[in-house]
Scaffold this active site. Sequence first.
Site, PDB file in Angstrom:
ATOM      1  N   ARG A   1      14.114  25.152  -9.386  1.00 44.11           N
ATOM      2  CA  ARG A   1      15.176  24.421  -8.658  1.00 44.11           C
ATOM      3  C   ARG A   1      16.313  25.334  -8.181  1.00 44.11           C
ATOM      4  O   ARG A   1      17.469  24.907  -8.089  1.00 44.11           O
ATOM      5  CB  ARG A   1      15.793  23.311  -9.528  1.00 44.11           C
ATOM      6  CG  ARG A   1      14.871  22.221  -9.930  1.00 44.11           C
ATOM      7  CD  ARG A   1      14.324  21.406  -8.767  1.00 44.11           C
ATOM      8  NE  ARG A   1      13.299  20.535  -9.284  1.00 44.11           N
ATOM      9  CZ  ARG A   1      12.009  20.882  -9.390  1.00 44.11           C
ATOM     10  NH1 ARG A   1      11.582  22.047  -8.939  1.00 44.11           N
ATOM     11  NH2 ARG A   1      11.129  20.047  -9.893  1.00 44.11           N
TER      12      ARG A   1
ATOM     13  N   SER B   1      17.081  13.370 -10.184  1.00 47.95           N
ATOM     14  CA  SER B   1      17.383  13.831 -11.538  1.00 47.95           C
ATOM     15  C   SER B   1      18.816  14.340 -11.634  1.00 47.95           C
ATOM     16  O   SER B   1      19.260  15.132 -10.802  1.00 47.95           O
ATOM     17  CB  SER B   1      16.436  14.961 -11.936  1.00 47.95           C
ATOM     18  OG  SER B   1      15.129  14.454 -12.013  1.00 47.95           O
TER      19      SER B   1
ATOM     20  N   GLU C   1      21.827  19.121 -12.196  1.00 50.68           N
ATOM     21  CA  GLU C   1      20.981  19.523 -11.067  1.00 50.68           C
ATOM     22  C   GLU C   1      21.677  19.214  -9.739  1.00 50.68           C
ATOM     23  O   GLU C   1      21.450  19.879  -8.730  1.00 50.68           O
ATOM     24  CB  GLU C   1      19.638  18.764 -11.141  1.00 50.68           C
ATOM     25  CG  GLU C   1      18.686  19.118 -10.022  1.00 50.68           C
ATOM     26  CD  GLU C   1      17.256  18.624 -10.235  1.00 50.68           C
ATOM     27  OE1 GLU C   1      16.815  18.484 -11.394  1.00 50.68           O
ATOM     28  OE2 GLU C   1      16.577  18.400  -9.223  1.00 50.68           O
TER      29      GLU C   1
HETATM   30  C1  LIG Z   1      15.185   9.253  -5.249  1.00 49.19           C
HETATM   31  C2  LIG Z   1      15.253  10.754  -5.350  1.00 49.19           C
HETATM   32  C3  LIG Z   1      14.173  11.458  -5.839  1.00 49.19           C
HETATM   33  C4  LIG Z   1      14.224  12.852  -5.944  1.00 49.19           C
HETATM   34  N1  LIG Z   1      13.153  13.516  -6.412  1.00 49.19           N
HETATM   35  C5  LIG Z   1      13.161  14.865  -6.475  1.00 49.19           C
HETATM   36  C6  LIG Z   1      12.017  15.602  -6.936  1.00 49.19           C
HETATM   37  O1  LIG Z   1      10.974  15.023  -7.273  1.00 49.19           O
HETATM   38  N2  LIG Z   1      12.109  16.947  -6.982  1.00 49.19           N
HETATM   39  C7  LIG Z   1      13.240  17.632  -6.598  1.00 49.19           C
HETATM   40  O2  LIG Z   1      13.252  18.866  -6.645  1.00 49.19           O
HETATM   41  N3  LIG Z   1      14.332  16.964  -6.162  1.00 49.19           N
HETATM   42  C8  LIG Z   1      14.320  15.609  -6.094  1.00 49.19           C
HETATM   43  N4  LIG Z   1      15.431  14.929  -5.668  1.00 49.19           N
HETATM   44  C9  LIG Z   1      16.647  15.698  -5.360  1.00 49.19           C
HETATM   45  C10 LIG Z   1      16.778  16.185  -3.910  1.00 49.19           C
HETATM   46  O3  LIG Z   1      15.919  15.496  -3.025  1.00 49.19           O
HETATM   47  C11 LIG Z   1      16.590  17.689  -3.798  1.00 49.19           C
HETATM   48  O4  LIG Z   1      17.514  18.407  -4.569  1.00 49.19           O
HETATM   49  C12 LIG Z   1      16.666  18.193  -2.349  1.00 49.19           C
HETATM   50  O5  LIG Z   1      16.270  19.540  -2.324  1.00 49.19           O
HETATM   51  C13 LIG Z   1      18.048  18.054  -1.699  1.00 49.19           C
HETATM   52  O6  LIG Z   1      17.858  18.159  -0.293  1.00 49.19           O
HETATM   53  P1  LIG Z   1      18.849  17.479   0.757  1.00 49.19           P
HETATM   54  O7  LIG Z   1      18.348  17.814   2.105  1.00 49.19           O
HETATM   55  O8  LIG Z   1      19.043  16.044   0.471  1.00 49.19           O
HETATM   56  O9  LIG Z   1      20.169  18.305   0.495  1.00 49.19           O
HETATM   57  P2  LIG Z   1      21.651  17.815   0.114  1.00 49.19           P
HETATM   58  O10 LIG Z   1      21.600  16.947  -1.095  1.00 49.19           O
HETATM   59  O11 LIG Z   1      22.321  17.255   1.328  1.00 49.19           O
HETATM   60  O12 LIG Z   1      22.316  19.217  -0.222  1.00 49.19           O
HETATM   61  C14 LIG Z   1      21.898  19.933  -1.377  1.00 49.19           C
HETATM   62  C15 LIG Z   1      22.446  21.367  -1.265  1.00 49.19           C
HETATM   63  O13 LIG Z   1      21.747  22.066  -0.247  1.00 49.19           O
HETATM   64  C16 LIG Z   1      22.670  22.592   0.717  1.00 49.19           C
HETATM   65  N5  LIG Z   1      22.021  22.514   2.021  1.00 49.19           N
HETATM   66  C17 LIG Z   1      21.352  21.459   2.547  1.00 49.19           C
HETATM   67  N6  LIG Z   1      20.816  21.809   3.735  1.00 49.19           N
HETATM   68  C18 LIG Z   1      21.168  23.099   3.968  1.00 49.19           C
HETATM   69  C19 LIG Z   1      20.910  24.035   5.023  1.00 49.19           C
HETATM   70  N7  LIG Z   1      20.189  23.702   6.090  1.00 49.19           N
HETATM   71  N8  LIG Z   1      21.440  25.270   4.925  1.00 49.19           N
HETATM   72  C20 LIG Z   1      22.188  25.623   3.860  1.00 49.19           C
HETATM   73  N9  LIG Z   1      22.456  24.793   2.815  1.00 49.19           N
HETATM   74  C21 LIG Z   1      21.944  23.546   2.879  1.00 49.19           C
HETATM   75  C22 LIG Z   1      23.898  21.706   0.624  1.00 49.19           C
HETATM   76  O14 LIG Z   1      25.030  22.389   1.084  1.00 49.19           O
HETATM   77  C23 LIG Z   1      23.917  21.415  -0.870  1.00 49.19           C
HETATM   78  O15 LIG Z   1      24.495  22.499  -1.571  1.00 49.19           O
HETATM   79  C24 LIG Z   1      15.394  13.541  -5.547  1.00 49.19           C
HETATM   80  C25 LIG Z   1      16.485  12.822  -5.030  1.00 49.19           C
HETATM   81  C26 LIG Z   1      16.412  11.436  -4.930  1.00 49.19           C
HETATM   82  C27 LIG Z   1      17.585  10.681  -4.364  1.00 49.19           C
END
Ligand SMILES: Cc1cc2nc3c(=O)[nH]c(=O)nc-3n(C[C@H](O)[C@H](O)[C@H](O)COP(=O)(O)OP(=O)(O)OC[C@H]3O[C@@H](n4cnc5c(N)ncnc54)[C@H](O)[C@@H]3O)c2cc1C
Length: 310
Positions: free
Chosen positions: A181, A229, A300
């Site tokens: 992660r 999580s 996380e």
């Molecule tokens: C219902 C649910 C289930 C989930 N299941 C999982 C799972 O099974 N496994 C898992 O690993 N995670 C899971 N997650 C968590 C989440 O989806 C991950 O952490 C995901 O990687 C976050 O991506 P995001 O695009 O939503 O980023 P955001 O939440 O919008 O941002 C997360 C971080 O990434 C940075 N960021 C985003 N895009 C960029 C970019 N283009 N350039 C630079 N920085 C950037 C942001 O600044 C921030 O620091 C889950 C979340 C939910 C709500």
Amino acid sequence: MSTRLWYNVNKCIIALTSVGVDVARQVSAKEISLFRAGGVIDLIATPHTVTELVTTIELARSHHLPLFTLGGGSNLLVKDGGYHGVAISLKHFNGILLDDNHVFVGASEKLPHIAYFSAKNQLSGLEALSGIPATIGGATIKNAGCYGVEISDIIEAVTLLDLNSLTIKRISRAEIDYSYRSSGDTFKNSIVLYVRLRLSPSNGDLIKSITDYRAKRLASQPTEPSLGSVFLKTPEGVSAGYYVDKARLKGTRIGGAQISDKHANFIINTGCATATDYLKLTALMHDVVYKKYKISLQKEIDIIGEDYSD
Ligand SMILES: Cc1cc2nc3c(=O)[nH]c(=O)nc-3n(C[C@H](O)[C@H](O)[C@H](O)COP(=O)(O)OP(=O)(O)OC[C@H]3O[C@@H](n4cnc5c(N)ncnc54)[C@H](O)[C@@H]3O)c2cc1C
């Protein structure tokens, strides 16, 4: 908001609008964060091109405003006092290009969409990740994963904007400091713009595989708003939910935030939660687990913004 900040935000909005960048002001985190709660983001800028993106960064800096990159908001909590700066949306950095056994994907494309696109083209690799509600940009930063697969397993290269030099760079998978992660400090000063994924040709029923993975997820995870999580696995690889469950905390509620009855490592918004409720509940989970098992759970999720004050 202080008068100086208000002045800078407004001047920055005028300057951004004049160069064609889409701007939204005073956006509630309910629209951004999948927890559907939290404070207000002063300004969201949505550039159409790399040139507009660079201008956005230069203008934010010249108006002394902090910057933040938005993904899908699936791991992001905005504190109730709001975020006083410029959040950059990469909505216009989208699209999926097929290139032999690879897909070249814009940062704002969501994993479920990329997985379906790849499956329809008989390319395997993303099925297990198809239920994660993340953008490829966010997933690349956080090394999203599940069911034994991580996005880093299939990343071949990343195109990014270096925030120090404001130049575009392309880095290979080998240059990224991936672990569980995490991408270490690789992207600390950059914005992910495009990601190239290496997939494998397959004759299998990949759509069925996606459907099966999604059913598995639905059976074990709540459907109410959440950030996935709350805590990382322990360094020994034990899920945080195991300890939260063992401590009999499932169902515990603070304000409108509740530890899910279905999954002990998920905090759900029952409808009226605040970001403060979420944070108080994470503190309680951490403290109870520490007291009982001497395990210090690490968050996380990502948190931005300021505490609420009258
Ligand atoms: C219902 C649910 C289930 C989930 N299941 C999982 C799972 O099974 N496994 C898992 O690993 N995670 C899971 N997650 C968590 C989440 O989806 C991950 O952490 C995901 O990687 C976050 O991506 P995001 O695009 O939503 O980023 P955001 O939440 O919008 O941002 C997360 C971080 O990434 C940075 N960021 C985003 N895009 C960029 C970019 N283009 N350039 C630079 N920085 C950037 C942001 O600044 C921030 O620091 C889950 C979340 C939910 C709500």
